[in-house]
Write a protein that holds these residues in place. Sequence first.
Motif, PDB file in Angstrom:
ATOM      1  N   THR A  25     -14.021 -49.731  18.748  1.00 57.61           N
ATOM      2  CA  THR A  25     -13.816 -48.840  19.896  1.00 57.61           C
ATOM      3  C   THR A  25     -12.340 -48.694  20.211  1.00 57.61           C
ATOM      4  OG1 THR A  25     -15.869 -49.696  20.790  1.00 57.61           O
ATOM      5  CG2 THR A  25     -14.514 -48.410  22.274  1.00 57.61           C
TER       6      THR A  25
ATOM      7  N   TRP B  50     -18.110 -31.445  27.334  1.00 64.65           N
ATOM      8  CA  TRP B  50     -17.676 -31.176  25.956  1.00 64.65           C
ATOM      9  C   TRP B  50     -18.661 -30.321  25.163  1.00 64.65           C
ATOM     10  CZ3 TRP B  50     -16.871 -35.760  28.514  1.00 64.65           C
ATOM     11  CH2 TRP B  50     -15.527 -36.091  28.735  1.00 64.65           C
TER      12      TRP B  50
ATOM     13  N   MET C 189     -12.809 -51.682  31.446  1.00 65.39           N
ATOM     14  CA  MET C 189     -13.356 -50.577  32.230  1.00 65.39           C
ATOM     15  C   MET C 189     -12.273 -49.531  32.470  1.00 65.39           C
ATOM     16  SD  MET C 189     -15.487 -53.111  34.691  1.00 65.39           S
ATOM     17  CE  MET C 189     -15.944 -51.993  35.990  1.00 65.39           C
TER      18      MET C 189
ATOM     19  N   LEU D 124      -8.169 -41.097  18.757  1.00 62.14           N
ATOM     20  CA  LEU D 124      -8.494 -39.928  19.576  1.00 62.14           C
ATOM     21  C   LEU D 124      -7.508 -39.714  20.708  1.00 62.14           C
ATOM     22  CD1 LEU D 124     -12.357 -40.110  19.536  1.00 62.14           C
ATOM     23  CD2 LEU D 124     -10.857 -38.562  18.324  1.00 62.14           C
TER      24      LEU D 124
ATOM     25  N   VAL E 211     -19.219 -43.976  23.597  1.00 63.30           N
ATOM     26  CA  VAL E 211     -18.747 -45.325  23.242  1.00 63.30           C
ATOM     27  C   VAL E 211     -17.952 -45.892  24.419  1.00 63.30           C
ATOM     28  CG1 VAL E 211     -17.063 -46.562  21.839  1.00 63.30           C
ATOM     29  CG2 VAL E 211     -18.755 -45.130  20.726  1.00 63.30           C
ATOM     30  N   ALA E 212     -17.101 -45.052  25.004  1.00 64.23           N
ATOM     31  CA  ALA E 212     -16.331 -45.494  26.169  1.00 64.23           C
ATOM     32  C   ALA E 212     -17.268 -45.820  27.327  1.00 64.23           C
ATOM     33  CB  ALA E 212     -15.331 -44.412  26.591  1.00 64.23           C
TER      34      ALA E 212
ATOM     35  N   LEU F 179      -9.783 -37.465  26.936  1.00 63.39           N
ATOM     36  CA  LEU F 179     -10.590 -36.519  26.158  1.00 63.39           C
ATOM     37  C   LEU F 179     -10.942 -35.292  26.986  1.00 63.39           C
ATOM     38  CD1 LEU F 179     -12.940 -39.049  24.363  1.00 63.39           C
ATOM     39  CD2 LEU F 179     -11.212 -37.605  23.290  1.00 63.39           C
ATOM     40  N   ARG F 180     -11.027 -35.505  28.306  1.00 60.67           N
ATOM     41  CA  ARG F 180     -11.394 -34.390  29.180  1.00 60.67           C
ATOM     42  C   ARG F 180     -10.216 -33.447  29.393  1.00 60.67           C
ATOM     43  NH1 ARG F 180     -13.210 -30.775  31.265  1.00 60.67           N
ATOM     44  NH2 ARG F 180     -14.236 -30.453  33.254  1.00 60.67           N
TER      45      ARG F 180
ATOM     46  N   MET G 197     -17.368 -40.529  21.054  1.00 57.47           N
ATOM     47  CA  MET G 197     -16.262 -41.274  21.662  1.00 57.47           C
ATOM     48  C   MET G 197     -16.492 -41.499  23.155  1.00 57.47           C
ATOM     49  SD  MET G 197     -13.628 -42.631  20.757  1.00 57.47           S
ATOM     50  CE  MET G 197     -12.903 -43.713  21.974  1.00 57.47           C
TER      51      MET G 197
ATOM     52  N   PHE H  18     -17.624 -49.326  29.264  1.00 60.33           N
ATOM     53  CA  PHE H  18     -17.532 -49.426  30.727  1.00 60.33           C
ATOM     54  C   PHE H  18     -18.722 -50.194  31.285  1.00 60.33           C
ATOM     55  CE2 PHE H  18     -18.148 -48.004  35.065  1.00 60.33           C
ATOM     56  CZ  PHE H  18     -16.861 -48.062  35.576  1.00 60.33           C
TER      57      PHE H  18
ATOM     58  N   ILE I 275      -9.874 -43.342  28.419  1.00 59.43           N
ATOM     59  CA  ILE I 275     -10.309 -42.617  27.217  1.00 59.43           C
ATOM     60  C   ILE I 275     -11.028 -41.336  27.609  1.00 59.43           C
ATOM     61  CG2 ILE I 275     -11.929 -42.675  25.276  1.00 59.43           C
ATOM     62  CD1 ILE I 275     -11.335 -45.684  25.047  1.00 59.43           C
ATOM     63  N   VAL I 276     -11.976 -41.469  28.538  1.00 57.83           N
ATOM     64  CA  VAL I 276     -12.762 -40.293  28.928  1.00 57.83           C
ATOM     65  C   VAL I 276     -11.865 -39.241  29.583  1.00 57.83           C
ATOM     66  CG1 VAL I 276     -14.644 -39.462  30.386  1.00 57.83           C
ATOM     67  CG2 VAL I 276     -14.898 -41.598  29.127  1.00 57.83           C
TER      68      VAL I 276
ATOM     69  N   ILE J 103      -9.655 -48.978  30.549  1.00 63.08           N
ATOM     70  CA  ILE J 103      -9.400 -48.276  29.280  1.00 63.08           C
ATOM     71  C   ILE J 103     -10.492 -47.246  29.008  1.00 63.08           C
ATOM     72  CG2 ILE J 103      -9.286 -48.574  26.767  1.00 63.08           C
ATOM     73  CD1 ILE J 103      -7.901 -51.252  27.311  1.00 63.08           C
ATOM     74  N   ALA J 104     -11.731 -47.629  29.281  1.00 64.53           N
ATOM     75  CA  ALA J 104     -12.838 -46.691  29.060  1.00 64.53           C
ATOM     76  C   ALA J 104     -12.633 -45.421  29.884  1.00 64.53           C
ATOM     77  CB  ALA J 104     -14.177 -47.351  29.414  1.00 64.53           C
ATOM     78  N   VAL J 105     -12.262 -45.608  31.138  1.00 66.44           N
ATOM     79  CA  VAL J 105     -12.039 -44.443  32.004  1.00 66.44           C
ATOM     80  C   VAL J 105     -10.871 -43.608  31.467  1.00 66.44           C
ATOM     81  CG1 VAL J 105     -11.376 -43.710  34.317  1.00 66.44           C
ATOM     82  CG2 VAL J 105     -13.034 -45.546  34.030  1.00 66.44           C
TER      83      VAL J 105
ATOM     84  N   LEU K 281     -10.632 -46.701  17.449  1.00 71.04           N
ATOM     85  CA  LEU K 281     -11.093 -45.309  17.537  1.00 71.04           C
ATOM     86  C   LEU K 281     -10.407 -44.605  18.706  1.00 71.04           C
ATOM     87  CD1 LEU K 281     -13.005 -43.138  16.484  1.00 71.04           C
ATOM     88  CD2 LEU K 281     -14.762 -44.033  17.984  1.00 71.04           C
ATOM     89  N   SER K 282     -10.260 -45.324  19.808  1.00 70.40           N
ATOM     90  CA  SER K 282      -9.596 -44.672  20.944  1.00 70.40           C
ATOM     91  C   SER K 282      -8.131 -44.399  20.636  1.00 70.40           C
ATOM     92  CB  SER K 282      -9.756 -45.478  22.228  1.00 70.40           C
ATOM     93  OG  SER K 282      -9.641 -46.836  21.993  1.00 70.40           O
TER      94      SER K 282
END
Lengths: 287, 237, 324
Positions: free
Chosen positions: C247, A86, C287, C254, A101-102, C297-298, A98, A106, C293-294, C289-291, C250-251
């Motif tokens: 979090t 990014w 975990m 975004l 934070v993710a 965003l990617r 963000m 994790f 999110i990333v 959800i975190a993946v 916020l997700s």
Amino acid sequence: MSSVIVAGLVSGSIYALIASGLSLVWGALGVFNFAHGALLMAGAFVAWFVSDPAGLDLGLTAGVLTSMIFMIAAGGVLYVLLVRPWLGKPAAELTVIMTTVAGAMFLENLALYTFGARLKALDQVVTGTVSVAGTAMQAQNLLVIVLAPVLLGGLALFLKLSKHGLAIRAIAQNDEAARLLGIRIERTYFLTFAVSALLAGVAGVMIGGLFNITPSMGSDPLLRAFLVVVFGGLGSLPGTVIAAYLIGLIEAASSYYIGIYWTPVVLFSVLILVLLVRPNGLLGRAP
Amino acid sequence: MQLEVESLRTGYGRIEVLHGVSLFVNAGEAVGLFGPNGHGKTTLLRAISGLLPAAQGTIRFDGRNIANGSADAIVEAGIIHVAQASALFPRMTVFEALTLGAYRKAAWPHRKATLEKVFAIFPRLAERRSQNCRTLSGGERQMAAIGVGLMAMPRLLMLDEPTLGLAPKIRQELARQIGLVAQTGTSLVVVDQDVDLLLGLCERLYLIENGMVALEINDRSELQHQDIVQRYFGTAA
Amino acid sequence: MSLPSTPLRLAAAVVVLLLAILLPFVVTGGAAKNLVVLALLFAVVASNWDLTLGYAGIFNFAHVAFFGIAGYVSAIATIYFGLPVWLDIALAVAVVAVLAGVTAALALRLRGIYVALVTFAFVQLCVALIISQKWLTGGAVGLVGVPDLALFGHRLSPSGPDYLILAELLLIASTVFLRFLVRSDFGLSIVALRDNEAYAVARGISATRQRVLAMVASSLFTAAAGAVYAHYLIVASPDVFSFSLTTLILSMVLLGGGATIYGPIMAAIALTVVTEQLAGFGVVRFMIIAVLIVLTLRFLPGGLWSLGERLTVLRRNSKQGIGA
């Protein structure tokens, strides 16, 4: 009184290690790593897993060393996965908040999944109590108080004298001029994250030896580090370190004299006062 | 030929600035570039140093095509670009900035010896060595920028408007010092508005206009200064 | 940004309204209904956050705290002072609006990342205060016993569709308010400040005033949702201030796509449902959800909403292709 100072110096030392890593990354890349607290936690867990009889039982030295190597790698991986894609894009600042934070989410849940929620503690590097200038304190506390300035001094020397340390500062100050000197931006960013993570790992091991290791152990120190960098001005290493010790001492004094529950109120009031007078932090520069 | 640029086209986004520039620099030679502002001199240097990709054409250094190479690979090859009015590193001391100048692999082991040479050319930098770059005067800053470039032990040094905005006296001093650099055998490309300065320093000059080489002056005696000025301002106006 | 044509938007509005009317009849199971109520309330919080984060570009991380504080105001007003229900919601909105204004006025002396850090610290302060003042807030357990809402003597029943309808109405009102706001001169001015502050200020827009107003505006429906949430759960709990809820919401903003209002609403509903579906995975779901999110965003930086827009554009282009 003296116990307040000891407590303040111990917290200040730990905050300084955490916040200087945040500040370093901010200075060089202009992003803020919200997974810094989770990195700290990961460092403590690795040290615990390698050293503890319930884990690999290889002893504390092996644990700490493994943790340090792990942190260097973890900082680099975090940069590659959560920051690099990014950089230079619009809204990178917010997006990286963000993604990190993710990343924190994790890592914390990974720790919870792997090690469970039960409290763990690292063996102390040194045990017993010592007496300094008439004040008795745990030897481990003294170690933290002495080690942190040594490490921070080492960081300062690295940034002032070494080729790659100078490169980190150069990128922070003028990245085009840095590129024209042949500085590999990518590699230097990677290095910045590795150094920052290493400092967080040291803080994690220190906290693990003094208090407990839990998946969420990083969030409180991280939030304190937020206060520190706002106080000190992001990107200014001396400002960050001074602010860290100030906050450690204010916190210790207010917990002792006013009560632990009012400490956040005291810290926040001081923060507001500082920002009303100096919106860029105590030693910060105007952006 | 050490550097050979052939039919280079490049620009920013969709706006093409260079419409096919060809020029060359021989080893050990000093070459001057002049011409009106905004006609592509700086863009040319940025393309050579790898800050800007080349859309078309080649840039050969020692016969190897370096067009679209990365900035660090081009520095390692020995081309150093000292950018215009460089703010350098405001919160680094002159000594730190000079040390960092030797970042190039070939230069790093020799940095102490090179530093002495740089101080011999720019004694002022030795006096200012522990001062922050931010606190330097305009002339000193330019000296520091060139000094930092020299620390890389360049084979080809490109200076972008080294005398821009300087008082005449400092300008003269700097011109003399750049002359000293030229005597060390380092090839030079100097961009400047001051044609007198270029005539004093360089064996050959190129006039860059509208993103192209409008004139190549191979022999200084060939053209009188007046002619250049006339042509330069005549077409620029 | 390409907006769908007017007939299309009308059709969409009708479909959404029909769904809204049908929803209380379709979702009757206790667990499912609970999930939908939460999703709708979180949608209010997320879409209002979009006003400050997406449109105004303010890194306000105290937004979820507004939601939490409103719950406590409601709980304290009804439990200790016996304030009639509904009135306590109005009080919560008022208190939070003032708080948002003060926070904004202080935090917006700063820029960018500093705003994020200070507002984060503000949340931390709230938690510490709430946990320490046990006599008033119930400490870490929370303040239990928030009465149910009532309408014309009829108690809103947690087992019936009442809260679901209330949450729907709240979301609709909030969305209309937000859409009106972002398309007004005020909305344009905060976007102008975000994109080019110097220019906007030169055109006579007051940066601080507009931003403070944006914060206050974004806090209104957030506070209302927070108060309703407390009534619905009968408790105001410090968990609301946790890092993980911030979090999650916020997700939503975004993932849905900033500066769209609709995006965060869709993402809130989708994410609440997905989170619930993954409940069987325990901590692993976070975990996952975190993946997610990333990855979003990617590969989908404009969020899910931009995917819809891209499809619309694609379809339009293909139609033109056929017509030509």
